[in-house]
Motif scaffolding. Sequence first.
Motif, PDB file in Angstrom:
ATOM      1  N   UNK A 144      -0.976 -36.238 -18.323  1.00 46.72           N
ATOM      2  CA  UNK A 144      -1.966 -37.310 -18.375  1.00 46.72           C
ATOM      3  C   UNK A 144      -1.307 -38.681 -18.334  1.00 46.72           C
ATOM      4  N   UNK A 145      -0.085 -38.783 -18.851  1.00 48.36           N
ATOM      5  CA  UNK A 145       0.578 -40.090 -18.931  1.00 48.36           C
ATOM      6  C   UNK A 145       1.568 -40.320 -17.798  1.00 48.36           C
ATOM      7  N   UNK A 146       1.382 -39.649 -16.666  1.00 48.27           N
ATOM      8  CA  UNK A 146       2.267 -39.867 -15.522  1.00 48.27           C
ATOM      9  C   UNK A 146       2.178 -41.314 -15.038  1.00 48.27           C
ATOM     10  N   UNK A 147       3.196 -41.723 -14.299  1.00 49.06           N
ATOM     11  CA  UNK A 147       3.211 -43.121 -13.850  1.00 49.06           C
ATOM     12  C   UNK A 147       2.019 -43.434 -12.960  1.00 49.06           C
ATOM     13  N   UNK A 148       1.611 -42.468 -12.119  1.00 48.45           N
ATOM     14  CA  UNK A 148       0.492 -42.737 -11.220  1.00 48.45           C
ATOM     15  C   UNK A 148      -0.819 -42.856 -12.003  1.00 48.45           C
ATOM     16  N   UNK A 149      -0.963 -42.073 -13.084  1.00 54.34           N
ATOM     17  CA  UNK A 149      -2.164 -42.187 -13.900  1.00 54.34           C
ATOM     18  C   UNK A 149      -2.217 -43.512 -14.657  1.00 54.34           C
ATOM     19  N   UNK A 173      -9.524 -43.788  -5.839  1.00 52.15           N
ATOM     20  CA  UNK A 173      -9.506 -44.641  -4.653  1.00 52.15           C
ATOM     21  C   UNK A 173     -10.044 -43.896  -3.439  1.00 52.15           C
ATOM     22  N   UNK A 174     -10.829 -44.561  -2.611  1.00 50.01           N
ATOM     23  CA  UNK A 174     -11.500 -43.889  -1.493  1.00 50.01           C
ATOM     24  C   UNK A 174     -10.515 -43.221  -0.537  1.00 50.01           C
ATOM     25  N   UNK A 175      -9.364 -43.828  -0.333  1.00 47.03           N
ATOM     26  CA  UNK A 175      -8.405 -43.274   0.617  1.00 47.03           C
ATOM     27  C   UNK A 175      -7.470 -42.259  -0.023  1.00 47.03           C
ATOM     28  N   UNK A 176      -7.565 -42.145  -1.340  1.00 43.18           N
ATOM     29  CA  UNK A 176      -6.664 -41.227  -2.025  1.00 43.18           C
ATOM     30  C   UNK A 176      -7.272 -39.835  -2.073  1.00 43.18           C
ATOM     31  N   UNK A 211       8.374 -32.746 -13.843  1.00 41.31           N
ATOM     32  CA  UNK A 211       8.389 -32.232 -12.466  1.00 41.31           C
ATOM     33  C   UNK A 211       7.473 -33.075 -11.604  1.00 41.31           C
ATOM     34  N   UNK A 212       7.960 -33.475 -10.437  1.00 39.89           N
ATOM     35  CA  UNK A 212       7.192 -34.376  -9.576  1.00 39.89           C
ATOM     36  C   UNK A 212       6.209 -33.602  -8.719  1.00 39.89           C
ATOM     37  N   UNK A 213       5.191 -34.304  -8.276  1.00 37.80           N
ATOM     38  CA  UNK A 213       4.225 -33.736  -7.340  1.00 37.80           C
ATOM     39  C   UNK A 213       4.831 -33.627  -5.947  1.00 37.80           C
ATOM     40  N   UNK A 214       4.314 -32.700  -5.165  1.00 35.28           N
ATOM     41  CA  UNK A 214       4.587 -32.701  -3.735  1.00 35.28           C
ATOM     42  C   UNK A 214       3.447 -33.467  -3.092  1.00 35.28           C
ATOM     43  N   UNK A 215       3.725 -34.707  -2.733  1.00 32.70           N
ATOM     44  CA  UNK A 215       2.675 -35.590  -2.251  1.00 32.70           C
ATOM     45  C   UNK A 215       2.398 -35.376  -0.769  1.00 32.70           C
ATOM     46  N   UNK A 219       1.670 -40.271   1.467  1.00 33.10           N
ATOM     47  CA  UNK A 219       2.026 -40.831   0.157  1.00 33.10           C
ATOM     48  C   UNK A 219       3.458 -40.472  -0.229  1.00 33.10           C
ATOM     49  N   UNK A 220       4.320 -40.240   0.753  1.00 34.58           N
ATOM     50  CA  UNK A 220       5.695 -39.852   0.465  1.00 34.58           C
ATOM     51  C   UNK A 220       6.434 -40.937  -0.323  1.00 34.58           C
ATOM     52  N   UNK A 221       6.016 -42.187  -0.162  1.00 38.50           N
ATOM     53  CA  UNK A 221       6.650 -43.272  -0.906  1.00 38.50           C
ATOM     54  C   UNK A 221       6.465 -43.062  -2.402  1.00 38.50           C
ATOM     55  N   UNK A 222       5.316 -42.482  -2.789  1.00 39.27           N
ATOM     56  CA  UNK A 222       5.070 -42.197  -4.201  1.00 39.27           C
ATOM     57  C   UNK A 222       6.005 -41.101  -4.703  1.00 39.27           C
ATOM     58  N   UNK A 223       6.270 -40.108  -3.855  1.00 43.31           N
ATOM     59  CA  UNK A 223       7.175 -39.031  -4.237  1.00 43.31           C
ATOM     60  C   UNK A 223       8.584 -39.573  -4.453  1.00 43.31           C
TER      61      UNK A 223
END
Length: 248
Positions: A144-149, A173-176, A211-215, A219-223
């Motif tokens: 729940x406390x991930x950086x993206x959240x 977000x609409x594009x997310x 563990x990171x998401x496979x974006x 959105x690879x920049x987020x990964x």
Amino acid sequence: MNNQEKDSLNEHLEMLEAEVRSRGMLYYIIKELKRLFPDGVSRVLDVGGGIGATLYLINRHVKINEAYSVDLYVPPQEIQQQLSNIKFLKGSAYDLSKMFGPSYFDVVLLIEVIEHLFDPDKAITEIKNILKDNGILIISTPNLSSFINRLLLLLGYQPLGTEVSTRKHYGRPKKYNLKEGVVGHIRLFTFRALNEFLEDNGFRILTSYSVINTWPTEYKILQLFESFIIKLNKSLGSRILLVAQKEK
């Protein structure tokens, strides 16, 4: 086995193989089991094991003498025959001590399950009852406390992994779009909360991973950013993976 069931199993296995190759969640689970049980594990239970693909793939890398999967869904007989090294049982996380004797398992897996439970306290008590003294619990869940959240909340959006409807996602977000449907998450943990929850229930944390998401490609920049930021702060990753030991 009909084609749909066969495709579902093969899809799961291919996805998990890719997860191991890319050092995703399953890679670290296998790594920890090999470290803790270099000669193999006597008995392993996968709670919420579903179609059995996770436990089957783990058993390709780690010797397991007896592998059990408990889920409200039991795969058809054809799949059970294909995954013949797994004993499939129908049941819930709240009924484990009725299905197995005390101190029965060396390892219990609770992989992406606890967020679906109304009563995680009851489930963790059941798991503790069937684990041997010094037995191992491996648990993973969305963070729940991930950086993206944290970023989404700052901008007024609904955090990932949280759901306000049983039909569709709202507030993103609409594009997310991770192309995921509503999956029934009920309890969401922060890194700190999951650590405290296990310790309060008689477990000692041996190892923890972020563990990171496979974006998706767009959105690879987020990964890339997530790969960097979890090196600075473990609590900011998309998923939590804890290896805990039952204390006597």
